[in-house]
Design a protein around this motif. Structure first.
Motif, mmCIF file in Angstrom:
data_model
loop_
_atom_site.group_PDB
_atom_site.id
_atom_site.type_symbol
_atom_site.label_atom_id
_atom_site.label_comp_id
_atom_site.label_asym_id
_atom_site.label_seq_id
_atom_site.Cartn_x
_atom_site.Cartn_y
_atom_site.Cartn_z
ATOM 1 N N ILE A 315 2.086 6.665 0.918
ATOM 2 C CA ILE A 315 1.465 6.128 -0.290
ATOM 3 C C ILE A 315 -0.042 6.133 -0.115
ATOM 4 C CG2 ILE A 315 1.223 4.064 -1.733
ATOM 5 C CD1 ILE A 315 4.143 3.394 -0.941
ATOM 6 N N VAL A 316 -0.729 6.641 -1.120
ATOM 7 C CA VAL A 316 -2.196 6.707 -1.108
ATOM 8 C C VAL A 316 -2.716 5.822 -2.235
ATOM 9 C CG1 VAL A 316 -4.207 8.192 -1.410
ATOM 10 C CG2 VAL A 316 -2.214 9.028 -0.136
ATOM 11 N N LEU A 317 -3.458 4.775 -1.878
ATOM 12 C CA LEU A 317 -4.030 3.871 -2.871
ATOM 13 C C LEU A 317 -5.501 4.220 -3.073
ATOM 14 C CD1 LEU A 317 -3.650 1.378 -4.692
ATOM 15 C CD2 LEU A 317 -4.399 -0.020 -2.740
ATOM 16 N N ALA A 318 -5.832 4.591 -4.302
ATOM 17 C CA ALA A 318 -7.223 4.918 -4.647
ATOM 18 C C ALA A 318 -7.904 3.703 -5.262
ATOM 19 C CB ALA A 318 -7.238 6.085 -5.630
ATOM 20 N N ARG A 319 -9.242 3.749 -5.279
ATOM 21 C CA ARG A 319 -9.989 2.640 -5.882
ATOM 22 C C ARG A 319 -9.855 2.643 -7.394
ATOM 23 N NH1 ARG A 319 -15.213 3.697 -2.113
ATOM 24 N NH2 ARG A 319 -14.383 5.783 -2.448
ATOM 25 N N ASP A 320 -9.780 3.854 -7.959
ATOM 26 C CA ASP A 320 -9.716 3.954 -9.413
ATOM 27 C C ASP A 320 -9.110 5.291 -9.795
ATOM 28 O OD1 ASP A 320 -11.802 5.844 -9.026
ATOM 29 O OD2 ASP A 320 -13.342 4.318 -9.362
ATOM 30 N N GLU A 321 -8.995 5.499 -11.087
ATOM 31 C CA GLU A 321 -8.412 6.726 -11.632
ATOM 32 C C GLU A 321 -9.169 7.966 -11.168
ATOM 33 O OE1 GLU A 321 -8.451 8.617 -16.101
ATOM 34 O OE2 GLU A 321 -7.959 6.482 -15.908
ATOM 35 N N ASP A 322 -10.497 7.908 -11.167
ATOM 36 C CA ASP A 322 -11.297 9.069 -10.777
ATOM 37 C C ASP A 322 -11.009 9.490 -9.343
ATOM 38 O OD1 ASP A 322 -12.461 9.080 -13.266
ATOM 39 O OD2 ASP A 322 -14.291 8.050 -12.635
ATOM 40 N N GLU A 323 -10.923 8.515 -8.441
ATOM 41 C CA GLU A 323 -10.689 8.846 -7.032
ATOM 42 C C GLU A 323 -9.285 9.410 -6.839
ATOM 43 O OE1 GLU A 323 -12.121 6.745 -3.038
ATOM 44 O OE2 GLU A 323 -10.440 5.655 -3.960
ATOM 45 N N ALA A 324 -8.317 8.890 -7.569
ATOM 46 C CA ALA A 324 -6.942 9.375 -7.462
ATOM 47 C C ALA A 324 -6.836 10.817 -7.948
ATOM 48 C CB ALA A 324 -6.008 8.479 -8.267
ATOM 49 N N ILE A 325 -7.479 11.114 -9.065
ATOM 50 C CA ILE A 325 -7.422 12.472 -9.616
ATOM 51 C C ILE A 325 -8.183 13.440 -8.721
ATOM 52 C CG2 ILE A 325 -8.205 13.903 -11.545
ATOM 53 C CD1 ILE A 325 -7.379 11.594 -13.395
ATOM 54 N N ALA A 326 -9.311 13.015 -8.157
ATOM 55 C CA ALA A 326 -10.068 13.874 -7.247
ATOM 56 C C ALA A 326 -9.241 14.226 -6.017
ATOM 57 C CB ALA A 326 -11.369 13.188 -6.840
ATOM 58 N N PHE A 327 -8.525 13.237 -5.456
ATOM 59 C CA PHE A 327 -7.663 13.503 -4.300
ATOM 60 C C PHE A 327 -6.555 14.478 -4.671
ATOM 61 C CE2 PHE A 327 -3.920 12.727 -1.704
ATOM 62 C CZ PHE A 327 -4.438 12.797 -0.418
ATOM 63 N N THR A 328 -5.957 14.278 -5.831
ATOM 64 C CA THR A 328 -4.870 15.149 -6.278
ATOM 65 C C THR A 328 -5.353 16.585 -6.449
ATOM 66 O OG1 THR A 328 -3.788 13.291 -7.384
ATOM 67 C CG2 THR A 328 -3.172 15.504 -8.111
ATOM 68 N N ASN A 329 -6.511 16.758 -7.057
ATOM 69 C CA ASN A 329 -7.047 18.117 -7.225
ATOM 70 C C ASN A 329 -7.407 18.750 -5.887
ATOM 71 O OD1 ASN A 329 -6.859 18.473 -10.029
ATOM 72 N ND2 ASN A 329 -8.754 17.341 -10.393
ATOM 73 N N ASP A 330 -7.938 17.969 -4.958
ATOM 74 C CA ASP A 330 -8.241 18.501 -3.632
ATOM 75 C C ASP A 330 -6.969 18.940 -2.917
ATOM 76 O OD1 ASP A 330 -10.936 18.102 -3.935
ATOM 77 O OD2 ASP A 330 -11.019 16.260 -2.763
ATOM 78 N N TYR A 331 -5.902 18.185 -3.112
ATOM 79 C CA TYR A 331 -4.631 18.488 -2.451
ATOM 80 C C TYR A 331 -3.987 19.733 -3.055
ATOM 81 C CZ TYR A 331 -0.195 17.583 -0.093
ATOM 82 O OH TYR A 331 0.934 17.685 0.697
ATOM 83 N N ALA A 332 -4.102 19.923 -4.367
ATOM 84 C CA ALA A 332 -3.497 21.061 -5.083
ATOM 85 C C ALA A 332 -2.009 21.187 -4.749
ATOM 86 C CB ALA A 332 -4.245 22.352 -4.752
ATOM 87 N N PRO A 333 -1.200 20.213 -5.177
ATOM 88 C CA PRO A 333 0.200 20.183 -4.753
ATOM 89 C C PRO A 333 1.058 21.270 -5.401
ATOM 90 C CG PRO A 333 -0.168 18.530 -6.430
ATOM 91 C CD PRO A 333 -1.518 19.101 -6.090
ATOM 92 N N GLU A 334 2.135 21.569 -4.731
ATOM 93 C CA GLU A 334 3.157 22.455 -5.291
ATOM 94 C C GLU A 334 3.737 21.816 -6.559
ATOM 95 O OE1 GLU A 334 7.420 24.392 -3.840
ATOM 96 O OE2 GLU A 334 6.698 22.520 -2.950
ATOM 97 N N HIS A 335 4.259 20.612 -6.423
ATOM 98 C CA HIS A 335 4.804 19.851 -7.552
ATOM 99 C C HIS A 335 3.896 18.652 -7.806
ATOM 100 C CE1 HIS A 335 8.730 21.910 -7.062
ATOM 101 N NE2 HIS A 335 8.566 21.702 -5.761
ATOM 102 N N LEU A 336 3.576 18.414 -9.063
ATOM 103 C CA LEU A 336 2.799 17.235 -9.444
ATOM 104 C C LEU A 336 3.508 16.516 -10.590
ATOM 105 C CD1 LEU A 336 0.374 15.326 -9.538
ATOM 106 C CD2 LEU A 336 -0.851 17.055 -10.876
ATOM 107 N N GLU A 337 3.957 15.297 -10.322
ATOM 108 C CA GLU A 337 4.522 14.451 -11.372
ATOM 109 C C GLU A 337 3.452 13.474 -11.839
ATOM 110 O OE1 GLU A 337 8.062 12.159 -11.175
ATOM 111 O OE2 GLU A 337 9.157 13.685 -10.043
ATOM 112 N N VAL A 338 3.327 13.330 -13.141
ATOM 113 C CA VAL A 338 2.418 12.337 -13.700
ATOM 114 C C VAL A 338 3.274 11.252 -14.339
ATOM 115 C CG1 VAL A 338 0.515 11.902 -15.281
ATOM 116 C CG2 VAL A 338 0.682 14.118 -14.114
ATOM 117 N N LEU A 339 3.398 10.127 -13.636
ATOM 118 C CA LEU A 339 4.181 9.006 -14.138
ATOM 119 C C LEU A 339 3.260 8.047 -14.874
ATOM 120 C CD1 LEU A 339 6.735 8.123 -11.299
ATOM 121 C CD2 LEU A 339 7.159 9.237 -13.494
ATOM 122 N N ALA A 340 3.391 8.053 -16.189
ATOM 123 C CA ALA A 340 2.559 7.210 -17.047
ATOM 124 C C ALA A 340 3.210 7.159 -18.419
ATOM 125 C CB ALA A 340 1.145 7.778 -17.157
ATOM 126 N N ARG A 341 2.972 6.080 -19.145
ATOM 127 C CA ARG A 341 3.505 5.989 -20.505
ATOM 128 C C ARG A 341 2.813 7.000 -21.418
ATOM 129 N NH1 ARG A 341 5.923 0.823 -21.090
ATOM 130 N NH2 ARG A 341 7.290 0.651 -19.249
#
Length: 441
Positions: A315-341
């Motif tokens: 589990i990776v806890l980011a400070r905010d939305e921007d940091e979480a998205i930046a980490f995700t883009n840096d990682y460039a995952p095979e599968h990316l699920e976006v869990l949100a309403r």
């Protein structure tokens, strides 16, 4: 299962520690290279004999050199033995996969008028031959056979084969043989790992040499692909499974935990992270994961626990939305699920992923089997430049151009100036008065 799930707070990590979270198990394949090179050399020298020996040594399968290709009897027996409900589910998946890739197929040729009287475009043709690699090391994967061979058939590849490791009984998995027939593939060979890649790259008495190999595999397969890439197109870099579940504060953390186990159960070499800026979601997920392990078999729960408590998961806890998205883009995952309403609010900022699955009702399971888009996706950060397997992997473009007599002079004048500047006298002469004199007759 009592292993503790890793918990990483990005704000507390050094740059080096953050960078280590981005690593994959196949980033460094140097430890495999010497052994893989020996396997490739053996297949080149001994052909089918080497394939049979490696099947016995590595797959513990009683295979002889004369038994490398699946027979008509094997196909018939598989069709009778396969559970009808499994076959029905495969039919359901195949229909979606075929429709998606038929819709994806480009027009055979286009030609546009670039300037008055000057036409240019593309013509698309299938590649001459291909092999679909279907892994088996941690289970049987008929879905991979469907995902790789159906796009190839839609593209029109004239020579298409499947290579897959034999099971302990020396045979190809029943569902994989049925999947091959569903896709229209008649030739299936009992070869896996580095030896299968060598076989399709160089050919043996039984296994044909082909132009391209497509399909996911272990680090052994990835290393072999690198070593033969000068003689065969090795396609999308598809190694061990990886997933990021990106979750905001609108969802239940237990849902994130449930989906995190999807790719982490593939094997101990997989990678999987829940990335969120909600401490509540992170803590709910961490607490729920052991309960979900308890509902799984020992092998798959063990794989998942190894990943989520190891160096490339958790589990990776980011400070905010921007940091979480930046980490995700840096990682460039095979599968990316976006869990949100409201998952679409994040889509425009997510730049690098093999696939993006949006919302609480689109778990990776659906993408892996029945939605239609291909599940053979770029891994190890290659999603920054590579794409999912598609009909385009089995087709190649040829540029087409036609210039009329009226359009020629203006084009020739400008081309001659550029050719002269770059020092190409033959180029310049070909669009000079020398050509005009010949054409005037």
């Amino acid at each position: 299962m009592t292993r503790a799930v890793n918990f990483h707070e990005l704000a507390l990590l050094s740059q080096g520690e953050r960078q280590r979270l981005l690593q994959r198990t196949e980033t460094d394949l140097s430890s495999y290279e010497e052994k893989v090179r020996a396997i490739i050399d053996a297949v080149r020298r001994e052909g089918d004999e080497a394939l049979a020996r490696f099947a016995r040594d590595f797959d513990k399968a009683p295979v002889e050199a004369s038994q490398i290709q699946a027979t008509e009897e094997d196909f018939a027996a598989a069709g009778k033995a396969l559970d009808p409900q499994v076959k029905s589910a495969m039919d359901y998946a195949a229909e979606a996969i075929r429709k998606f890739h038929e819709d994806q197929k480009p027009e055979e040729m286009w030609l546009h008028e670039m300037r008055p009287g000057a036409f240019a475009g593309d013509r698309v043709r299938p590649i001459p031959s291909a092999a679909c690699y279907v892994p088996r090391g941690k289970g049987a994967f008929p879905s991979v056979a469907l995902m790789t061979s159906i796009p190839a058939k839609v593209a029109g590849v004239p020579e298409l084969i499947i290579v897959t490791p034999p099971g302990p009984n020396g045979k190809v998995d029943d569902a994989t043989l049925v999947a091959a027939r569903m896709a229209g593939v008649d030739k299936v060979f009992k070869a896996g790992g580095a030896q299968a890649i060598a076989a399709v790259a160089y050919g043996t008495k039984t296994v044909p040499k082909v132009a391209k190999v497509i399909g996911p595999g272990s680090p052994w397969v990835a290393a072999a692909k690198r070593m033969v890439s000068h003689v065969i197109d090795t396609g999308t870099p598809a190694g061990p499974s990886e997933l990021i579940v990106l979750a905001d504060d609108t969802i239940d953390g237990r849902l994130a935990a449930l989906d995190l186990l999807i790719e982490s159960e593939h094997g101990p070499d997989s990678s999987a992270y829940l990335v969120t800026w909600s401490r509540r979601v992170a803590e709910e997920a961490r607490a729920a994961i052991p309960h979900y392990w308890a509902k799984m078999g020992a092998q798959r729960a063990g794989f998942s626990a190894t990943v989520l408590s190891g160096p490339v998961g958790g589990i990776v806890l980011a400070r905010d939305e921007d940091e979480a998205i930046a980490f995700t883009n840096d990682y460039a995952p095979e599968h990316l699920e976006v869990l949100a309403r409201e998952p679409f609010r994040y889509l425009g900022r997510l730049d690098h992923a093999g696939e993006i699955l949006l919302g609480e009702h689109t778990p990776t399971t659906l993408g892996n089997f029945v939605l239609g888009p291909n599940h053979v996706l770029p891994t190890s950060g290659w999603a920054k430049t590579a794409s999912p397997v598609s009909v385009f992997d089995f087709m190649k473009r040829t540029s087409i151009a036609y210039v009329t007599e009226k359009a020629y002079p203006e084009l020739a004048l400008n081309a001659r100036r550029l050719a002269t500047y770059e020092g190409f006298e033959g180029h310049a002469n070909a669009v000079s008065e020398l050509r005009d004199e010949i054409l005037k007759g």
